[in-house]
Design a protein around this motif. Structure first.
Motif, PDB file in Angstrom:
ATOM      1  N   PRO A 132       0.843  -1.201   0.000  1.00  0.00           N
ATOM      2  CA  PRO A 132       0.000   0.000   0.000  1.00  0.00           C
ATOM      3  C   PRO A 132       0.875   1.245   0.000  1.00  0.00           C
ATOM      4  O   PRO A 132       2.038   1.193   0.398  1.00  0.00           O
ATOM      5  CB  PRO A 132      -0.758  -0.124   1.326  1.00  0.00           C
ATOM      6  N   TRP A 133       0.317   2.341  -0.443  1.00  0.00           N
ATOM      7  CA  TRP A 133       1.030   3.624  -0.447  1.00  0.00           C
ATOM      8  C   TRP A 133       0.337   4.522   0.591  1.00  0.00           C
ATOM      9  O   TRP A 133      -0.705   5.083   0.330  1.00  0.00           O
ATOM     10  CB  TRP A 133       0.983   4.235  -1.840  1.00  0.00           C
ATOM     11  N   ILE A 134       0.944   4.588   1.755  1.00  0.00           N
ATOM     12  CA  ILE A 134       0.360   5.367   2.857  1.00  0.00           C
ATOM     13  C   ILE A 134       1.219   6.610   3.053  1.00  0.00           C
ATOM     14  O   ILE A 134       2.440   6.487   3.186  1.00  0.00           O
ATOM     15  CB  ILE A 134       0.385   4.549   4.177  1.00  0.00           C
ATOM     16  N   ASP A 135       0.620   7.791   3.091  1.00  0.00           N
ATOM     17  CA  ASP A 135       1.428   8.992   3.320  1.00  0.00           C
ATOM     18  C   ASP A 135       1.004   9.706   4.607  1.00  0.00           C
ATOM     19  O   ASP A 135       0.113   9.245   5.332  1.00  0.00           O
ATOM     20  CB  ASP A 135       1.437   9.910   2.088  1.00  0.00           C
ATOM     21  N   GLU A 136       1.656  10.844   4.878  1.00  0.00           N
ATOM     22  CA  GLU A 136       1.418  11.532   6.159  1.00  0.00           C
ATOM     23  C   GLU A 136      -0.014  12.014   6.308  1.00  0.00           C
ATOM     24  O   GLU A 136      -0.589  12.007   7.385  1.00  0.00           O
ATOM     25  CB  GLU A 136       2.372  12.718   6.287  1.00  0.00           C
ATOM     26  N   ARG A 137      -0.587  12.447   5.201  1.00  0.00           N
ATOM     27  CA  ARG A 137      -1.980  12.902   5.227  1.00  0.00           C
ATOM     28  C   ARG A 137      -2.905  11.748   5.667  1.00  0.00           C
ATOM     29  O   ARG A 137      -3.810  11.942   6.472  1.00  0.00           O
ATOM     30  CB  ARG A 137      -2.360  13.412   3.829  1.00  0.00           C
ATOM     31  N   ASP A 138      -2.658  10.552   5.147  1.00  0.00           N
ATOM     32  CA  ASP A 138      -3.443   9.375   5.569  1.00  0.00           C
ATOM     33  C   ASP A 138      -3.321   9.194   7.082  1.00  0.00           C
ATOM     34  O   ASP A 138      -4.313   8.958   7.784  1.00  0.00           O
ATOM     35  CB  ASP A 138      -2.933   8.091   4.899  1.00  0.00           C
ATOM     36  N   GLU A 139      -2.083   9.299   7.570  1.00  0.00           N
ATOM     37  CA  GLU A 139      -1.842   9.094   9.004  1.00  0.00           C
ATOM     38  C   GLU A 139      -2.585  10.138   9.836  1.00  0.00           C
ATOM     39  O   GLU A 139      -3.221   9.810  10.850  1.00  0.00           O
ATOM     40  CB  GLU A 139      -0.339   9.169   9.295  1.00  0.00           C
ATOM     41  N   GLU A 140      -2.515  11.390   9.371  1.00  0.00           N
ATOM     42  CA  GLU A 140      -3.208  12.470  10.104  1.00  0.00           C
ATOM     43  C   GLU A 140      -4.708  12.225  10.173  1.00  0.00           C
ATOM     44  O   GLU A 140      -5.339  12.393  11.215  1.00  0.00           O
ATOM     45  CB  GLU A 140      -3.019  13.808   9.371  1.00  0.00           C
TER      46      GLU A 140
ATOM     47  N   ALA B 299     -12.388   4.308   7.081  1.00  0.00           N
ATOM     48  CA  ALA B 299     -12.891   5.300   6.120  1.00  0.00           C
ATOM     49  C   ALA B 299     -11.941   6.485   6.021  1.00  0.00           C
ATOM     50  O   ALA B 299     -11.736   7.048   4.938  1.00  0.00           O
ATOM     51  CB  ALA B 299     -14.289   5.757   6.532  1.00  0.00           C
ATOM     52  N   ALA B 300     -11.323   6.871   7.155  1.00  0.00           N
ATOM     53  CA  ALA B 300     -10.399   8.017   7.137  1.00  0.00           C
ATOM     54  C   ALA B 300      -9.191   7.720   6.245  1.00  0.00           C
ATOM     55  O   ALA B 300      -8.747   8.578   5.473  1.00  0.00           O
ATOM     56  CB  ALA B 300      -9.930   8.331   8.554  1.00  0.00           C
TER      57      ALA B 300
END
Ligand code: PLP
Length: 386
Positions: A25-33, A250-251
């Protein structure tokens, strides 16, 4: 037997080489936030983020309605309910798919009927679908396998003529286009999946989009234990399920959908690089787009020449730290299908031939060029040895 120094060195370097995963998967900082925001809000389910995710997905696929669910399998199951599938009915589907496309019929007591596929698209052959229709047929589950759109116009015409429901298993096809319009925008229910190997992930998760308000209302009730819009928490108007998607998942989906274009673009670039690197290698690369079909890249599946020991090739690549997979086995030949329905070899020869020869290479949005070179070089050597 004593090994020579060079043999030993080669082994050491292979085992030391970085592993190349089949998918990531491609998870970035925005996803984490976004995920952290939900955790801190204390509202982990039935909060405001689910509808936000649904809105973004509906917009991305051009559908008026979207119901998020806990998995693609759950979405397919609910679509069997929408179609009124029950005991004694038959549901026609593709043998060359993930098992959930057929299992959903069995969950409702129906029998899956496998129609063979087209050897070039690997999707259902509409003529085979029509030939498989009987008085018991209730629905067709058409799959956009590996993100390549199925023959929607022909399938819709067949379903219209015979009074059948069409459910599209679009779990692998987020972003694909059929005749210039996004898959999901054609009115009938389409099912999406967000396991981490998919274009967009929510961890586990899925959704059903539809053009019908009535179908949407039923989906929303069925996924939420049969509650009615008007009923309170412990009032249930029908038999339902807990197929809700939680707000944490969902986030993550919101973050992913916010950059869907970039994700799809990167996957397209990785696919393009494979096509270039594989030029001259003795195998079939995935079918190219045409005016009617634009693929969304889910996996990169190649077909080996007849007679090559595909499983030996996969094992050899595995030994080099490169994860490949025998995508996809024909569903009707899975042991539980044989035992339950008596299916056997020869039922769908085109699918069976594809199943024996196709394999998925490592593929994801951020696969490095060097890794792709390594995959193709190892594949070339494995094919020479096979
Ligand atoms: C074609 C197809 N259908 C259905 C599914 C089921 O989705 P899930 O794993 O989210 O239940 C998948 C997921 O792998 C799939 O690829």
């Amino acid at each position: 037997m004593a090994r020579t120094g060079s043999e030993h060195d080669a082994r050491v370097s292979v085992s030391a080489a970085r592993k190349i995963a089949l998918s990531a998967p491609w998870i970035d900082e925005r996803d984490e936030e976004l995920v952290l925001e939900v955790l801190r809000s204390g509202q982990l389910s039935l909060g405001p983020v689910g509808p936000r995710f649904e809105g973004l997905l509906a917009e991305a696929v051009g559908a008026p309605y979207c119901a998020a669910v806990s998995s693609g399998t759950a979405g397919l199951h609910l679509c069997m309910r929408l179609a009124g599938v029950g005991p004694g009915d038959e549901v026609i589907t593709s043998p060359y798919s993930f098992v959930a496309s057929a299992n959903c019929a069995i969950y409702e007591g129906a029998t899956p009927v496998f129609a063979d596929i087209d050897p070039s698209t690997l999707n259902l052959d509409p003529a085979a679908v029509e030939a498989a229709i009987t008085p018991k047929t209730k629905a067709v589950v058409a799959v956009d396998i590996f993100g390549y759109p199925c023959e929607l116009d022909e399938l819709l015409a067949i379903c219209d003529r015979h009074g059948l429901a069409l459910v599209e298993d679009a779990c692998e096809a987020l972003g694909a286009l059929y005749k210039g319009r996004p898959i999901g925008s054609h009115g009938h229910p389409a099912v999406w999946a967000f396991y981490p190997n998919k274009q967009v992930t929510t961890g586990e998760g899925g959704a059903v989009t539809t053009g019908s308000a009535q179908e949407h209302d039923l989906l929303v009730s069925l996924r939420n234990q049969g509650r009615l819009e008007t009923s309170s928490w412990l009032q249930h108007g029908r038999l339902g399920f807990n197929y809700r998607l939680d707000d944490i998942s969902a986030a993550l989906g919101v973050g992913q959908l916010e950059r869907l274009d970039r994700i799809l673009e990167s996957r397209g670039e990785v696919a393009e690089r494979y096509a270039q690197l594989l030029a001259g290698v003795d195998l079939e690369t995935p079918l190219a787009n045409d005016a009617d079909h634009v693929r969304s890249w889910f996996v990169y599946v190649v077909k080996l020449p007849a007679g090559v020991d595909r499983d030996a090739v996969i094992t050899r690549l595995g030994g080099d730290g490169i994860a490949c997979a025998p995508y996809l086995p024909s569903i009707h030949l899975q042991s539980y299908m044989r035992e339950r329905f008596g299916f056997s070899e020869g039922l769908c020869p085109v699918s069976e031939d594809a199943s024996a020869r196709t394999m998925a290479l490592p593929f994801h949005a951020r696969l490095a060029h060097d890794d792709q070179r390594r995959v193709v070089e190892a594949l070339r050597i494995a094919l020479e040895a096979a």
